[in-house]
Design a protein around this motif. Structure first.
Motif, mmCIF file in Angstrom:
data_model
loop_
_atom_site.group_PDB
_atom_site.id
_atom_site.type_symbol
_atom_site.label_atom_id
_atom_site.label_comp_id
_atom_site.label_asym_id
_atom_site.label_seq_id
_atom_site.Cartn_x
_atom_site.Cartn_y
_atom_site.Cartn_z
ATOM 1 N N CYS A 100 40.446 41.001 38.930
ATOM 2 C CA CYS A 100 39.327 41.527 38.151
ATOM 3 C C CYS A 100 38.952 42.945 38.584
ATOM 4 O O CYS A 100 38.631 43.784 37.743
ATOM 5 N N CYS B 244 41.347 45.286 36.979
ATOM 6 C CA CYS B 244 41.489 45.125 35.530
ATOM 7 C C CYS B 244 41.174 46.419 34.776
ATOM 8 O O CYS B 244 40.236 47.138 35.104
ATOM 9 N N ARG B 245 41.957 46.662 33.718
ATOM 10 C CA ARG B 245 41.756 47.839 32.858
ATOM 11 C C ARG B 245 41.426 47.427 31.425
ATOM 12 O O ARG B 245 41.444 48.260 30.527
ATOM 13 N N ASP B 246 41.172 46.149 31.196
ATOM 14 C CA ASP B 246 40.899 45.654 29.845
ATOM 15 C C ASP B 246 39.726 44.686 29.888
ATOM 16 O O ASP B 246 39.894 43.479 29.893
ATOM 17 N N ARG B 247 38.527 45.216 29.924
ATOM 18 C CA ARG B 247 37.323 44.383 30.031
ATOM 19 C C ARG B 247 37.060 43.566 28.764
ATOM 20 O O ARG B 247 36.250 42.657 28.775
ATOM 21 N N CYS C 113 38.204 39.450 29.055
ATOM 22 C CA CYS C 113 37.618 38.538 30.046
ATOM 23 C C CYS C 113 37.415 37.113 29.533
ATOM 24 O O CYS C 113 37.620 36.164 30.273
ATOM 25 N N GLY D 44 39.099 35.996 34.987
ATOM 26 C CA GLY D 44 37.706 36.290 34.694
ATOM 27 C C GLY D 44 36.880 35.028 34.568
ATOM 28 O O GLY D 44 35.776 34.933 35.080
ATOM 29 N N HIS E 68 33.410 39.149 35.530
ATOM 30 C CA HIS E 68 33.056 39.946 34.364
ATOM 31 C C HIS E 68 32.370 39.138 33.277
ATOM 32 O O HIS E 68 32.119 39.652 32.208
#
Length: 69
Positions: A47, A50-53, A56, A62, A68
């Motif tokens: 997490c 991570c580059r792609d929220r 999640c 996640g 997140h």
């Protein structure tokens, strides 16, 4: 499907044998491996990197860590 990685002979053969052992398609076998691996990989580390929220809600890391969510 978003991305299709190419596997070398070793990993393709390994995945094929796992699929044969469980009598499932290789696509289901690799999904199962990801689900299994996510139980042992450090969720916080994943997490934090991570580059792609926006993923999640679907992400096993996640959802597991709650970082997140």
């Amino acid at each position: 499907m978003a991305y299709t990685p190419e596997l070398n002979i070793k990993y393709s053969g390994t995945l094929r044998r796992i699929a044969w052992a469980y009598a499932i398609p290789m696509t289901r076998a690799i999904e199962g491996l990801f689900d299994y691996a996510s139980k042992f990989i450090d969720s916080k580390k994943v997490c934090d990197a991570c580059r792609d929220r926006g993923f999640c809600e679907q992400c096993p890391f996640g959802n597991k860590s709650g970082v997140h969510n």
